[in-house]
Scaffold this motif. Structure first.
Motif, mmCIF file in Angstrom:
data_model
loop_
_atom_site.group_PDB
_atom_site.id
_atom_site.type_symbol
_atom_site.label_atom_id
_atom_site.label_comp_id
_atom_site.label_asym_id
_atom_site.label_seq_id
_atom_site.Cartn_x
_atom_site.Cartn_y
_atom_site.Cartn_z
ATOM 1 N N THR A 1 -6.595 -91.768 11.940
ATOM 2 C CA THR A 1 -6.098 -90.919 10.859
ATOM 3 C C THR A 1 -4.801 -91.474 10.283
ATOM 4 O O THR A 1 -4.597 -91.482 9.065
ATOM 5 C CB THR A 1 -5.875 -89.490 11.381
ATOM 6 O OG1 THR A 1 -7.092 -89.019 11.957
ATOM 7 C CG2 THR A 1 -5.464 -88.580 10.257
ATOM 8 N N ARG B 1 -2.688 -83.708 -5.986
ATOM 9 C CA ARG B 1 -3.712 -83.909 -4.962
ATOM 10 C C ARG B 1 -3.600 -82.898 -3.827
ATOM 11 O O ARG B 1 -4.570 -82.649 -3.117
ATOM 12 C CB ARG B 1 -3.603 -85.331 -4.398
ATOM 13 C CG ARG B 1 -4.190 -86.393 -5.325
ATOM 14 C CD ARG B 1 -3.786 -87.776 -4.863
ATOM 15 N NE ARG B 1 -4.432 -88.833 -5.622
ATOM 16 C CZ ARG B 1 -4.055 -89.207 -6.832
ATOM 17 N NH1 ARG B 1 -3.038 -88.610 -7.430
ATOM 18 N NH2 ARG B 1 -4.694 -90.178 -7.458
ATOM 19 N N LEU B 2 -2.410 -82.344 -3.648
ATOM 20 C CA LEU B 2 -2.214 -81.353 -2.577
ATOM 21 C C LEU B 2 -2.131 -79.947 -3.154
ATOM 22 O O LEU B 2 -1.599 -79.037 -2.509
ATOM 23 C CB LEU B 2 -0.931 -81.666 -1.785
ATOM 24 C CG LEU B 2 -0.855 -83.022 -1.069
ATOM 25 C CD1 LEU B 2 0.402 -83.090 -0.224
ATOM 26 C CD2 LEU B 2 -2.081 -83.273 -0.216
ATOM 27 N N TRP C 1 -3.072 -76.909 -1.082
ATOM 28 C CA TRP C 1 -2.425 -76.673 0.198
ATOM 29 C C TRP C 1 -1.542 -75.426 0.148
ATOM 30 O O TRP C 1 -0.964 -75.110 -0.899
ATOM 31 C CB TRP C 1 -1.558 -77.873 0.578
ATOM 32 C CG TRP C 1 -2.329 -79.005 1.171
ATOM 33 C CD1 TRP C 1 -3.566 -79.430 0.798
ATOM 34 C CD2 TRP C 1 -1.903 -79.849 2.226
ATOM 35 N NE1 TRP C 1 -3.942 -80.491 1.555
ATOM 36 C CE2 TRP C 1 -2.947 -80.780 2.446
ATOM 37 C CE3 TRP C 1 -0.761 -79.920 3.010
ATOM 38 C CZ2 TRP C 1 -2.855 -81.756 3.433
ATOM 39 C CZ3 TRP C 1 -0.666 -80.904 3.984
ATOM 40 C CH2 TRP C 1 -1.715 -81.801 4.188
ATOM 41 N N LEU D 1 -2.583 -84.761 8.663
ATOM 42 C CA LEU D 1 -2.785 -86.118 8.143
ATOM 43 C C LEU D 1 -4.218 -86.322 7.690
ATOM 44 O O LEU D 1 -4.472 -86.934 6.658
ATOM 45 C CB LEU D 1 -2.425 -87.157 9.209
ATOM 46 C CG LEU D 1 -0.953 -87.482 9.391
ATOM 47 C CD1 LEU D 1 -0.793 -88.670 10.314
ATOM 48 C CD2 LEU D 1 -0.286 -87.750 8.060
ATOM 49 N N ARG D 2 -5.147 -85.797 8.476
ATOM 50 C CA ARG D 2 -6.547 -85.956 8.086
ATOM 51 C C ARG D 2 -6.806 -85.235 6.763
ATOM 52 O O ARG D 2 -7.459 -85.765 5.868
ATOM 53 C CB ARG D 2 -7.447 -85.400 9.190
ATOM 54 C CG ARG D 2 -8.912 -85.528 8.854
ATOM 55 C CD ARG D 2 -9.780 -85.619 10.079
ATOM 56 N NE ARG D 2 -9.302 -84.784 11.174
ATOM 57 C CZ ARG D 2 -9.612 -84.987 12.439
ATOM 58 N NH1 ARG D 2 -10.375 -86.002 12.760
ATOM 59 N NH2 ARG D 2 -9.157 -84.184 13.370
ATOM 60 N N SER D 3 -6.259 -84.041 6.679
ATOM 61 C CA SER D 3 -6.442 -83.284 5.448
ATOM 62 C C SER D 3 -5.770 -83.980 4.266
ATOM 63 O O SER D 3 -6.322 -84.070 3.166
ATOM 64 C CB SER D 3 -5.875 -81.880 5.646
ATOM 65 O OG SER D 3 -5.927 -81.149 4.461
ATOM 66 N N ALA D 4 -4.572 -84.515 4.509
ATOM 67 C CA ALA D 4 -3.849 -85.198 3.439
ATOM 68 C C ALA D 4 -4.585 -86.467 3.006
ATOM 69 O O ALA D 4 -4.618 -86.808 1.828
ATOM 70 C CB ALA D 4 -2.429 -85.540 3.892
ATOM 71 N N THR D 5 -5.187 -87.159 3.960
ATOM 72 C CA THR D 5 -5.882 -88.403 3.629
ATOM 73 C C THR D 5 -7.059 -88.143 2.700
ATOM 74 O O THR D 5 -7.227 -88.829 1.685
ATOM 75 C CB THR D 5 -6.367 -89.084 4.912
ATOM 76 O OG1 THR D 5 -5.248 -89.316 5.766
ATOM 77 C CG2 THR D 5 -7.032 -90.410 4.589
ATOM 78 N N ALA E 1 -7.393 -85.593 0.828
ATOM 79 C CA ALA E 1 -6.853 -85.095 -0.441
ATOM 80 C C ALA E 1 -6.387 -86.259 -1.317
ATOM 81 O O ALA E 1 -6.624 -86.281 -2.524
ATOM 82 C CB ALA E 1 -5.701 -84.130 -0.176
ATOM 83 N N LEU E 2 -5.748 -87.258 -0.714
ATOM 84 C CA LEU E 2 -5.280 -88.406 -1.487
ATOM 85 C C LEU E 2 -6.453 -89.252 -1.963
ATOM 86 O O LEU E 2 -6.404 -89.825 -3.053
ATOM 87 C CB LEU E 2 -4.338 -89.264 -0.638
ATOM 88 C CG LEU E 2 -2.983 -88.664 -0.271
ATOM 89 C CD1 LEU E 2 -2.156 -89.659 0.517
ATOM 90 C CD2 LEU E 2 -2.243 -88.219 -1.505
#
Lengths: 141, 141
Positions: free
Chosen positions: A12, A116-117, A120, B132-136, B138-139
DNA sequence: TATGGATAGTCGAGATCATGGACTAATTTG
DNA sequence: CAAATTAGTCCATGATCTCGACTATCCATA
């Protein structure tokens, strides 16, 4: 220590690293900056780092910093400023143009990031900031 | 979003990014790999990506991949394999030597990371992984 | 105070990384 | 079948990065 969850964490982190790198490139190049230059400008905004400090922050050899600063100085974005206490040292300062471009980069990066967030929660954003800051010092030490 | 917390978020992300990059460099160079080469080997381990897919994963131009693969192929770590369905495509496969070196890299990266995060609570690790997984993703989207 | 030793930045050589434009070959589309 | 697309390559150019050698400055200590 559970090896599977550690592998998962690393995968990750690497994935997040690649996506962040892509976002850096996509944001900096339209402004005429390489990702490295944009990162250096961000570090120079609030401190006035010496060359050695920049090498530590960017995790590269100090000989690399000379050319990096040369190119930014030639474009009028930073200036070399001798350190008053230690005449061996040179500190890097942003010029007004550099300050302006740095803010443009940060704004562009931030709006790309927030778009992108956008789904959230505020709590998740706050947690991410806290954990990233903590992870950064852990990796640094 | 307030401009001061904007700077703070970006500086934190840049800092984390730089530390991750530093760990990548410090881990790959003693193995005779550049960070880009190590990342490419990791991506090639489980998929057999085409050149265009590698360009997408690494967020760089496809013309860049040619030289990258050239250098790895010259060292016997990967091979070009023509795609059966589409004769325009070339897929990249790890050789046994490449597989072995990739595993060495991953193990070294893993142990460096876990030693630096050894003081973290299980809850914080879990939260970081989730965010981090969620952010990845999302990006990426 | 003198003299090593460490530190800060620079320079040159050489390899790698990265982009953009032009090109060929293969596929797809109309 | 002709035109448009796509995949990979090649070239030129510039940027990044490391390593070794060098100069100037500071500092510790005898």
């Amino acid at each position: 220590m559970a090896s599977t969850s550690e592998d998962e964490l690393i995968e990750t982190i690497v994935g997040f690293f690649r996506e962040t790198d892509g976002l850096f490139s996509a944001t900096s190049r339209p402004l005429g900056l390489t990702p490295q230059q944009a990162q250096m400008l961000c570090f120079t905004q609030h401190l006035q780092p010496s060359f050695g400090e920049l090498a530590g922050l960017l995790h590269c050899d100090k000989t690399n910093i000379t050319g990096l600063v040369d190119r930014l100085e030639k474009r009028g974005l930073v200036i070399r400023q001798p350190d008053a206490q230690d005449r061996r040292m040179t500190r890097v300062h942003l010029t007004p143009e550099g300050e302006e471009l740095t803010k443009r980069f940060q704004h562009a990066f931030n709006s790309a990031l927030t778009s992108r967030l956008r789904d959230w929660t505020a709590a998740d954003r706050k947690d991410l900031l806290r954990l990233l800051r903590s992870a950064t010092t852990a990796l640094r030490g």
